[in-house]
Motif scaffolding. Sequence first.
Motif, PDB file in Angstrom:
ATOM      1  N   LYS B  24       0.834  -1.198   0.000  1.00 20.16           N
ATOM      2  CA  LYS B  24       0.000   0.000   0.000  1.00 20.16           C
ATOM      3  C   LYS B  24       0.870   1.250   0.000  1.00 20.16           C
ATOM      4  N   VAL B  25       0.351   2.288  -0.650  1.00 17.25           N
ATOM      5  CA  VAL B  25       1.069   3.563  -0.655  1.00 17.25           C
ATOM      6  C   VAL B  25       0.160   4.664  -0.120  1.00 17.25           C
ATOM      7  N   PHE B  26       0.704   5.510   0.707  1.00 14.63           N
ATOM      8  CA  PHE B  26       0.020   6.738   1.134  1.00 14.63           C
ATOM      9  C   PHE B  26       0.903   7.899   0.711  1.00 14.63           C
ATOM     10  N   ASP B  27       0.333   8.857  -0.033  1.00 13.39           N
ATOM     11  CA  ASP B  27       1.219   9.896  -0.584  1.00 13.39           C
ATOM     12  C   ASP B  27       0.918  11.282  -0.048  1.00 13.39           C
ATOM     13  N   ASN B  28       0.149  11.348   1.031  1.00 13.90           N
ATOM     14  CA  ASN B  28      -0.237  12.678   1.500  1.00 13.90           C
ATOM     15  C   ASN B  28      -0.225  12.751   3.026  1.00 13.90           C
ATOM     16  N   LEU B  29       0.718  12.061   3.637  1.00 19.49           N
ATOM     17  CA  LEU B  29       0.835  12.096   5.104  1.00 19.49           C
ATOM     18  C   LEU B  29       1.655  13.322   5.511  1.00 19.49           C
ATOM     19  N   SER B  30       1.620  13.679   6.777  1.00 21.30           N
ATOM     20  CA  SER B  30       2.452  14.817   7.200  1.00 21.30           C
ATOM     21  C   SER B  30       2.800  14.732   8.679  1.00 21.30           C
ATOM     22  N   MET B  31       3.822  15.470   9.057  1.00 20.13           N
ATOM     23  CA  MET B  31       4.234  15.562  10.460  1.00 20.13           C
ATOM     24  C   MET B  31       4.600  17.015  10.757  1.00 20.13           C
ATOM     25  N   LYS B  32       4.626  17.383  12.028  1.00 22.49           N
ATOM     26  CA  LYS B  32       4.982  18.734  12.445  1.00 22.49           C
ATOM     27  C   LYS B  32       6.485  18.819  12.673  1.00 22.49           C
ATOM     28  N   SER B  33       7.148  19.818  12.074  1.00 19.42           N
ATOM     29  CA  SER B  33       8.575  20.007  12.332  1.00 19.42           C
ATOM     30  C   SER B  33       8.795  21.256  13.174  1.00 19.42           C
ATOM     31  N   GLN B  34       9.461  21.072  14.315  1.00 23.10           N
ATOM     32  CA  GLN B  34       9.837  22.251  15.123  1.00 23.10           C
ATOM     33  C   GLN B  34      10.982  22.996  14.452  1.00 23.10           C
ATOM     34  N   ILE B  35      11.893  22.236  13.894  1.00 21.59           N
ATOM     35  CA  ILE B  35      13.093  22.848  13.310  1.00 21.59           C
ATOM     36  C   ILE B  35      12.740  23.712  12.112  1.00 21.59           C
ATOM     37  N   LEU B  36      11.846  23.215  11.250  1.00 19.57           N
ATOM     38  CA  LEU B  36      11.468  23.976  10.058  1.00 19.57           C
ATOM     39  C   LEU B  36      10.252  24.855  10.305  1.00 19.57           C
ATOM     40  N   LYS B  37       9.648  24.718  11.471  1.00 22.02           N
ATOM     41  CA  LYS B  37       8.475  25.508  11.848  1.00 22.02           C
ATOM     42  C   LYS B  37       7.329  25.380  10.856  1.00 22.02           C
ATOM     43  N   MET B  38       7.024  24.162  10.463  1.00 24.43           N
ATOM     44  CA  MET B  38       5.892  23.931   9.551  1.00 24.43           C
ATOM     45  C   MET B  38       5.584  22.438   9.516  1.00 24.43           C
ATOM     46  N   ASP B  39       4.418  22.125   8.923  1.00 25.25           N
ATOM     47  CA  ASP B  39       4.112  20.731   8.637  1.00 25.25           C
ATOM     48  C   ASP B  39       4.922  20.270   7.430  1.00 25.25           C
ATOM     49  N   ARG B  40       5.377  19.020   7.468  1.00 26.98           N
ATOM     50  CA  ARG B  40       6.125  18.460   6.327  1.00 26.98           C
ATOM     51  C   ARG B  40       5.417  17.206   5.816  1.00 26.98           C
ATOM     52  N   LYS B  41       5.250  17.130   4.507  1.00 25.57           N
ATOM     53  CA  LYS B  41       4.571  15.976   3.926  1.00 25.57           C
ATOM     54  C   LYS B  41       5.549  14.832   3.632  1.00 25.57           C
ATOM     55  N   TYR B  42       5.003  13.628   3.548  1.00 17.66           N
ATOM     56  CA  TYR B  42       5.798  12.479   3.114  1.00 17.66           C
ATOM     57  C   TYR B  42       4.870  11.397   2.609  1.00 17.66           C
ATOM     58  N   PHE B 117      17.295  27.643   7.064  1.00 14.53           N
ATOM     59  CA  PHE B 117      16.379  26.528   6.745  1.00 14.53           C
ATOM     60  C   PHE B 117      17.192  25.252   6.847  1.00 14.53           C
ATOM     61  N   GLN B 118      17.067  24.584   8.009  1.00 16.23           N
ATOM     62  CA  GLN B 118      17.993  23.499   8.356  1.00 16.23           C
ATOM     63  C   GLN B 118      17.375  22.149   8.030  1.00 16.23           C
ATOM     64  N   TYR B 119      17.253  21.840   6.736  1.00 17.16           N
ATOM     65  CA  TYR B 119      16.551  20.622   6.327  1.00 17.16           C
ATOM     66  C   TYR B 119      17.277  19.361   6.783  1.00 17.16           C
ATOM     67  N   GLU B 120      18.605  19.364   6.657  1.00 18.67           N
ATOM     68  CA  GLU B 120      19.337  18.153   7.050  1.00 18.67           C
ATOM     69  C   GLU B 120      19.182  17.898   8.549  1.00 18.67           C
ATOM     70  N   ASP B 121      19.189  18.963   9.344  1.00 18.86           N
ATOM     71  CA  ASP B 121      18.910  18.793  10.779  1.00 18.86           C
ATOM     72  C   ASP B 121      17.533  18.187  10.990  1.00 18.86           C
ATOM     73  N   PHE B 122      16.543  18.767  10.306  1.00 17.71           N
ATOM     74  CA  PHE B 122      15.181  18.225  10.390  1.00 17.71           C
ATOM     75  C   PHE B 122      15.176  16.738  10.056  1.00 17.71           C
ATOM     76  N   PHE B 123      15.867  16.370   8.963  1.00 15.17           N
ATOM     77  CA  PHE B 123      15.811  14.997   8.474  1.00 15.17           C
ATOM     78  C   PHE B 123      16.354  14.012   9.512  1.00 15.17           C
ATOM     79  N   PHE B 124      17.502  14.369  10.097  1.00 18.09           N
ATOM     80  CA  PHE B 124      18.130  13.420  11.014  1.00 18.09           C
ATOM     81  C   PHE B 124      17.609  13.535  12.447  1.00 18.09           C
ATOM     82  N   LYS B 125      17.242  14.749  12.851  1.00 18.92           N
ATOM     83  CA  LYS B 125      16.834  14.921  14.251  1.00 18.92           C
ATOM     84  C   LYS B 125      15.333  14.755  14.470  1.00 18.92           C
TER      85      LYS B 125
END
Lengths: 285, 285, 285, 285
Positions: B24-42, B117-125
């Motif tokens: 199964k695939v879900f293509d419109n999920l999201s989570m809250k990022s403190q580091i980027l200060k926004m919701d991020r989709k995945y 805009f610390q995307y790599e920090d967001f990704f790993f942390k």
Amino acid sequence: MKKSYCYLLMILVFPSLISGQTGKVFDNLSMKSQILKMDRKYSVYFPPDYETSNRSYPVLYLLHGAGDDQTGWVQFGEVKQIADKAINEGVSTSLIIVMPDANTGRRGYFNTMKGDFQYEDFFFKEFIPFIEKTYRIRAEKQYRAVAGLSMGGGGTVLYALHHPEMFAAACPLSASVRTRSADRGRIAAADTAGLTTEQITNYLNQHNALYLIENMPDDKKAAVRWYIDCGDDDFLYEGNSLMHIAMRQKEIPHEYRVRDGSHTWQYWREALPEVLGFISKAFHR
Amino acid sequence: MKKSYCYLLMILVFPSLISGQTGKVFDNLSMKSQILKMDRKYSVYFPPDYETSNRSYPVLYLLHGAGDDQTGWVQFGEVKQIADKAINEGVSTSLIIVMPDANTGRRGYFNTMKGDFQYEDFFFKEFIPFIEKTYRIRAEKQYRAVAGLSMGGGGTVLYALHHPEMFAAACPLSASVRTRSADRGRIAAADTAGLTTEQITNYLNQHNALYLIENMPDDKKAAVRWYIDCGDDDFLYEGNSLMHIAMRQKEIPHEYRVRDGSHTWQYWREALPEVLGFISKAFHR
Amino acid sequence: MKKSYCYLLMILVFPSLISGQTGKVFDNLSMKSQILKMDRKYSVYFPPDYETSNRSYPVLYLLHGAGDDQTGWVQFGEVKQIADKAINEGVSTSLIIVMPDANTGRRGYFNTMKGDFQYEDFFFKEFIPFIEKTYRIRAEKQYRAVAGLSMGGGGTVLYALHHPEMFAAACPLSASVRTRSADRGRIAAADTAGLTTEQITNYLNQHNALYLIENMPDDKKAAVRWYIDCGDDDFLYEGNSLMHIAMRQKEIPHEYRVRDGSHTWQYWREALPEVLGFISKAFHR
Amino acid sequence: MKKSYCYLLMILVFPSLISGQTGKVFDNLSMKSQILKMDRKYSVYFPPDYETSNRSYPVLYLLHGAGDDQTGWVQFGEVKQIADKAINEGVSTSLIIVMPDANTGRRGYFNTMKGDFQYEDFFFKEFIPFIEKTYRIRAEKQYRAVAGLSMGGGGTVLYALHHPEMFAAACPLSASVRTRSADRGRIAAADTAGLTTEQITNYLNQHNALYLIENMPDDKKAAVRWYIDCGDDDFLYEGNSLMHIAMRQKEIPHEYRVRDGSHTWQYWREALPEVLGFISKAFHR
């Protein structure tokens, strides 16, 4: 023992019998049209994973021919079985197929010359927006295609010529494409009371594929990917041959096929996997 | 006895027919990022047996290219169909595939030079911890891989070079790998107000794959298994060829492929089964 | 009964065992060279229908590597079996394959710097004319190709760069392609007594593929169809990677492959069907 | 009983494995022509069993295009391999294929307007009789077919229109079929000194397929079985499309195909098995 031989034989000879997941078809849905002042029926095919995923899908609007309705592609076209197979085999991407009825009230996919039954307006202003709001559809040109057979092939041709901003691909099958002289005969027989010659001429031009192709602006030539298919024994051979010539002379990119066959559902069932593969490539990058 | 012959025959002749289960695939999920200060989709792909087993799975982080978002691998990459097939045929182990959006807000997989805009920090942390807490994932290096195409291939390269302790395998496809001289041009065009030359140079070095490879400590050389693939007609041929030379000269074990093709989804769809097979072997001991 | 099962199984599982017509190989032929002042050996592969047709055939000159002789491709390369299979399966057109010895007397495919062993002169002035007079060969550029491995790959590259008017296609495998700096080292070790610096430099330039590619006139860029292949674990990775970069930067059309493997006959046996298919397409229109 | 099962299985699953016998091609034969006052070359393909049987065979005259000669179908068309395969697989009956040269002296398949090079006379009065006397051919209309590509497709069309009593089947591929207006341009450029307008007009009419089709007597309409094939990207699209329209309007039975492709040997190699299958059915009763 012999039974197991038979089973083995069946497996060897008919591998396609071992199929995968299957989609679903609904052939009696309807929506309210303000423009046509009536309920309009339509069918929808959902791909195998529609219910279990929550993703959005590309969409194909698949138009029936004269004498049929929204059930034509379902019943005679075996759309479910063919789409399931194409998706399971990787020939087609997962997509939604929508089949509207263009038979009720008045037959045809276009606005009438006198403006008393505006089907094309309904299709673009009400039907597409309703469908793409109701189902999980990627509502962008890149993920939208149109195809159809015979009268629905004619609808496909003119919809894509009128609205190149709406479709990534257009696949007319055995399309009714009128020659210019056929237009003259048609108008002689029509009820044109109260219309000026200019109105009539303009209407005919705007509903004649050859005219629209010959007059296409250069920056629209690559707007839509075309896949045109008409059997060598089809009675609509002339319009399709002339459309191929006109597109070649105008240098409009298009695929064109003439296979062995005539104006039959067998021909269109054989065409449908090609159409699904072609539009899937158009949806891709 | 004879029955088992038949069965053996079937297996030998049509192994691909033994198939069928789909993920199964879900293509419109999201989570809250403190580091980027926004919701991020995945998007997420779950393997066929995710719902019916209660085991945990290895994970592949699969990165999209510039101009796409988390739906790229789903729509154009046909990740579901390709992963289903690879798993059903035994080419790939059952795994979860996670596809983050690196397009919203600001495009790219790295922290910016100015730190806004610390995307790599967001990704790993934030992202990896969130994902591996939310789904049944074996949250260890040995069961974690990263892959991606183009800009996401560049992300793959630098993520694995920056964090060799995080990934068992890294598979950059048609990766954007900048030559050192390209760095000079890039910095000339960047907004570097308020930054010292040393800060700029350091940032460039830390984001240049060739620099990082040439300066890799010996004890990190075998930390990650590399699978690098870039078509002979791809415009990114130079960086990939130079990365191969640099890795060979530095004696960093890696697989490298140049196949027929350019910077297209067809190339990446053909690469994906190889990637899944490669990382599956890396997950094993 | 069980025997027939086994036979059936064999047929099902190893269809390639049921082969077709076979060609012939002679690996100990020779001709007299005036230029080299000695007899020179060569091998020839004739396609299955050579004896029963009276038609003429395209020709591939297939060069061995250092340490081998004209029997290398026959013994280790399995040229007969691979060419038979490629021809019987339609992958390759019917053709003659000629494998000269470049090991006797002095090793290598080129004229020496001091002019005391002019192998390249022999190859173009004596060998090709002799071969194409002796056998039923279509003695035109369009039907002539050159390929080779390692040292013979280097021969392939320079023969096609020196004589683009002679070959429709060139296929260097794991070719020895020297970097410019390697040239410096080489000259330091060579016997150059009595030669001017200009003579030395000119000789090196004319025998360095990268130099010749960078200085290729525009009207020669499409003269030869190139198929270049070198494994990701081959010790000759650098020259081949740089040749790819140089050709891309110079916009010289070429196919380039990096497959899994090193400097082995297994790699070259896997390459040979691709080479035969590629040159067959080059022979066609 | 069980044995026959195994055999049946083998046949069902691997029909293509039953193969192997190969025919022969001679590409440099010649005959003396009194009409053309010179030797004329031709190629012949003999089927696998020609030497071991003593039966007579049907014959296909297979015409090359402009710029080629009698070796075109042998070298680029791979006629031997394709015919062998079609015969071995049962797609084609065993037959002889004759490929004349229409390039030497003066290019083309027709008599010239001024009567100074009467190729069509040669073909029907000298060549066919010579061939059918020299080889074991069933010299009757029912076992004789003509096919060709491009200029040879044009030859095919007019030969069959001029001599419907000679051919059971005609298969023009990517045929040069001139529109009537193209005739006007052609005549303006020709050397017509000493010819009356009536002579010129008559010559053009007799060499224009569309004219001959439109004026075909009803009792000739079913005299020849037609298989017409021209790619959707071929520059000769217009003449072929118009020929299809003209034949449909005149109700002349014919097969017509438009496949994906242009004016290439790949297209014609793909067409040849279909041609062989089609004419084999025409040879049957």
